[in-house]
Design a protein around this motif. Structure first.
Motif, PDB file in Angstrom:
ATOM      1  N   ILE A  86       0.813  -1.210   0.000  1.00  0.00           N
ATOM      2  CA  ILE A  86       0.000   0.000   0.000  1.00  0.00           C
ATOM      3  C   ILE A  86       0.853   1.269   0.000  1.00  0.00           C
ATOM      4  O   ILE A  86       0.611   2.187  -0.776  1.00  0.00           O
ATOM      5  CB  ILE A  86      -0.984  -0.010   1.187  1.00  0.00           C
ATOM      6  CG1 ILE A  86      -1.968  -1.159   0.999  1.00  0.00           C
ATOM      7  CG2 ILE A  86      -1.703   1.319   1.316  1.00  0.00           C
ATOM      8  CD1 ILE A  86      -2.926  -1.363   2.137  1.00  0.00           C
ATOM      9  N   LEU A  87       1.853   1.325   0.870  1.00  0.00           N
ATOM     10  CA  LEU A  87       2.676   2.535   0.946  1.00  0.00           C
ATOM     11  C   LEU A  87       3.420   2.848  -0.348  1.00  0.00           C
ATOM     12  O   LEU A  87       3.506   4.020  -0.722  1.00  0.00           O
ATOM     13  CB  LEU A  87       3.644   2.445   2.127  1.00  0.00           C
ATOM     14  CG  LEU A  87       2.988   2.534   3.510  1.00  0.00           C
ATOM     15  CD1 LEU A  87       4.023   2.377   4.600  1.00  0.00           C
ATOM     16  CD2 LEU A  87       2.230   3.826   3.674  1.00  0.00           C
ATOM     17  N   PRO A  88       3.954   1.846  -1.086  1.00  0.00           N
ATOM     18  CA  PRO A  88       4.589   2.198  -2.365  1.00  0.00           C
ATOM     19  C   PRO A  88       3.611   2.765  -3.392  1.00  0.00           C
ATOM     20  O   PRO A  88       3.980   3.609  -4.203  1.00  0.00           O
ATOM     21  CB  PRO A  88       5.173   0.877  -2.860  1.00  0.00           C
ATOM     22  CG  PRO A  88       5.357   0.061  -1.644  1.00  0.00           C
ATOM     23  CD  PRO A  88       4.247   0.454  -0.728  1.00  0.00           C
ATOM     24  N   LEU A  89       2.348   2.324  -3.339  1.00  0.00           N
ATOM     25  CA  LEU A  89       1.359   2.831  -4.289  1.00  0.00           C
ATOM     26  C   LEU A  89       1.079   4.314  -4.098  1.00  0.00           C
ATOM     27  O   LEU A  89       0.811   5.032  -5.059  1.00  0.00           O
ATOM     28  CB  LEU A  89       0.049   2.052  -4.159  1.00  0.00           C
ATOM     29  CG  LEU A  89       0.066   0.607  -4.655  1.00  0.00           C
ATOM     30  CD1 LEU A  89      -1.266  -0.045  -4.378  1.00  0.00           C
ATOM     31  CD2 LEU A  89       0.394   0.568  -6.134  1.00  0.00           C
ATOM     32  N   ILE A  90       1.121   4.763  -2.849  1.00  0.00           N
ATOM     33  CA  ILE A  90       0.835   6.177  -2.591  1.00  0.00           C
ATOM     34  C   ILE A  90       2.117   7.008  -2.449  1.00  0.00           C
ATOM     35  O   ILE A  90       2.072   8.169  -2.096  1.00  0.00           O
ATOM     36  CB  ILE A  90      -0.071   6.341  -1.349  1.00  0.00           C
ATOM     37  CG1 ILE A  90       0.553   5.722  -0.109  1.00  0.00           C
ATOM     38  CG2 ILE A  90      -1.432   5.775  -1.602  1.00  0.00           C
ATOM     39  CD1 ILE A  90      -0.252   5.944   1.149  1.00  0.00           C
ATOM     40  N   GLY A  91       3.259   6.374  -2.717  1.00  0.00           N
ATOM     41  CA  GLY A  91       4.516   7.086  -2.738  1.00  0.00           C
ATOM     42  C   GLY A  91       5.077   7.450  -1.374  1.00  0.00           C
ATOM     43  O   GLY A  91       5.795   8.429  -1.249  1.00  0.00           O
ATOM     44  N   MET A  92       4.764   6.661  -0.368  1.00  0.00           N
ATOM     45  CA  MET A  92       5.229   6.981   0.982  1.00  0.00           C
ATOM     46  C   MET A  92       6.142   5.897   1.552  1.00  0.00           C
ATOM     47  O   MET A  92       6.397   5.890   2.750  1.00  0.00           O
ATOM     48  CB  MET A  92       4.044   7.210   1.905  1.00  0.00           C
ATOM     49  CG  MET A  92       3.219   8.400   1.527  1.00  0.00           C
ATOM     50  SD  MET A  92       1.936   8.761   2.702  1.00  0.00           S
ATOM     51  CE  MET A  92       2.866   9.262   4.105  1.00  0.00           C
ATOM     52  N   LYS A  93       6.639   5.013   0.720  1.00  0.00           N
ATOM     53  CA  LYS A  93       7.453   3.906   1.217  1.00  0.00           C
ATOM     54  C   LYS A  93       8.730   4.394   1.903  1.00  0.00           C
ATOM     55  O   LYS A  93       9.164   3.822   2.883  1.00  0.00           O
ATOM     56  CB  LYS A  93       7.812   2.949   0.085  1.00  0.00           C
ATOM     57  CG  LYS A  93       8.590   1.762   0.552  1.00  0.00           C
ATOM     58  CD  LYS A  93       8.851   0.761  -0.524  1.00  0.00           C
ATOM     59  CE  LYS A  93       9.719  -0.333   0.055  1.00  0.00           C
ATOM     60  NZ  LYS A  93       9.472  -1.612  -0.463  1.00  0.00           N
ATOM     61  N   GLN A  94       9.342   5.443   1.391  1.00  0.00           N
ATOM     62  CA  GLN A  94      10.582   5.959   1.963  1.00  0.00           C
ATOM     63  C   GLN A  94      10.338   6.827   3.181  1.00  0.00           C
ATOM     64  O   GLN A  94      11.274   7.108   3.928  1.00  0.00           O
ATOM     65  CB  GLN A  94      11.349   6.765   0.913  1.00  0.00           C
ATOM     66  CG  GLN A  94      11.734   5.967  -0.308  1.00  0.00           C
ATOM     67  CD  GLN A  94      12.655   4.804   0.034  1.00  0.00           C
ATOM     68  OE1 GLN A  94      13.523   4.924   0.880  1.00  0.00           O
ATOM     69  NE2 GLN A  94      12.447   3.667  -0.613  1.00  0.00           N
ATOM     70  N   LEU A  95       9.109   7.262   3.412  1.00  0.00           N
ATOM     71  CA  LEU A  95       8.819   8.187   4.501  1.00  0.00           C
ATOM     72  C   LEU A  95       8.273   7.512   5.749  1.00  0.00           C
ATOM     73  O   LEU A  95       8.631   7.889   6.871  1.00  0.00           O
ATOM     74  CB  LEU A  95       7.813   9.250   4.037  1.00  0.00           C
ATOM     75  CG  LEU A  95       8.238  10.134   2.890  1.00  0.00           C
ATOM     76  CD1 LEU A  95       7.096  11.008   2.469  1.00  0.00           C
ATOM     77  CD2 LEU A  95       9.435  10.955   3.289  1.00  0.00           C
ATOM     78  N   VAL A  96       7.370   6.551   5.569  1.00  0.00           N
ATOM     79  CA  VAL A  96       6.604   6.015   6.690  1.00  0.00           C
ATOM     80  C   VAL A  96       6.652   4.492   6.673  1.00  0.00           C
ATOM     81  O   VAL A  96       6.616   3.877   5.618  1.00  0.00           O
ATOM     82  CB  VAL A  96       5.135   6.487   6.627  1.00  0.00           C
ATOM     83  CG1 VAL A  96       4.316   5.913   7.749  1.00  0.00           C
ATOM     84  CG2 VAL A  96       5.058   7.989   6.638  1.00  0.00           C
ATOM     85  N   ARG A  97       6.718   3.902   7.853  1.00  0.00           N
ATOM     86  CA  ARG A  97       6.572   2.453   8.033  1.00  0.00           C
ATOM     87  C   ARG A  97       5.495   2.240   9.085  1.00  0.00           C
ATOM     88  O   ARG A  97       5.286   3.056   9.958  1.00  0.00           O
ATOM     89  CB  ARG A  97       7.864   1.808   8.527  1.00  0.00           C
ATOM     90  CG  ARG A  97       9.059   2.014   7.648  1.00  0.00           C
ATOM     91  CD  ARG A  97       8.930   1.546   6.264  1.00  0.00           C
ATOM     92  NE  ARG A  97       9.154   0.124   6.121  1.00  0.00           N
ATOM     93  CZ  ARG A  97       8.830  -0.552   5.035  1.00  0.00           C
ATOM     94  NH1 ARG A  97       8.272   0.059   4.028  1.00  0.00           N
ATOM     95  NH2 ARG A  97       9.067  -1.827   4.947  1.00  0.00           N
TER      96      ARG A  97
END
Length: 157
Positions: A145-156
């Motif tokens: 889910i996080l890679p789809l919304i472009g937040m993989k590098q920011l939030v875990r």
């Protein structure tokens, strides 16, 4: 001569720089347990000195038959029964150590030491069990889910 085996350097593990929401929630709750039990306020109120309580009083109207009313809100209230960081450090109008800081800390510790330990242990145990039970769901959120919304590098999670 015998040939020596060359050691291969171990590949360095990559460390995620993302902000972990589960660890942040656990940290906030443990801080909340400690500040509520020993300082008498929430973490935000402890660090800023702004607390919820009576901020003013309006006199009643003798002709209307209404009594006076107390207004409530957020304000800096030095000398209240809670202990804040600005009072401990002597910022603003609060004296260093407050009026009754040592006595209030001692009273809070005596009254709340055992409940604080139990609450702290409950938060730690709850998060440990919760992280294990929800590991598959957290992994799915982190990897899909996080890679789809472009937040993989920011939030875990």
């Amino acid at each position: 001569m015998a040939r020596r085996k060359s050691r291969k350097a171990k590949p360095r593990s990559r460390r995620s720089r993302a902000f972990n929401l589960a660890n942040a929630a656990e940290l906030y709750l443990t801080t909340d347990v400690l500040t509520r039990n020993f300082m008498g306020t929430n973490p935000l109120g402890f660090f800023t000195g702004v607390e919820y309580g009576a901020t003013g009083y309006t006199a009643g109207n003798a002709m209307g038959g209404k009594g006076g009313t107390t207004t409530y809100g957020y304000a800096y209230r030095p000398g209240a029964t809670t202990i804040t960081l600005p009072e401990l450090l002597g910022f603003g109008s609060a004296p260093i150590g407050g009026i009754n800081t040592a006595m209030q800390l001692k009273n809070n510790f005596r009254a709340n030491a055992i409940p604080a330990v139990m609450q702290y242990a409950g938060v730690k145990i709850g998060f440990t069990i919760g992280k294990r039970l929800l590991s598959k769901q957290r992994n799915m959120i982190n990897s899909k889910i996080l890679p789809l919304i472009g937040m993989k590098q920011l939030v875990r999670v």
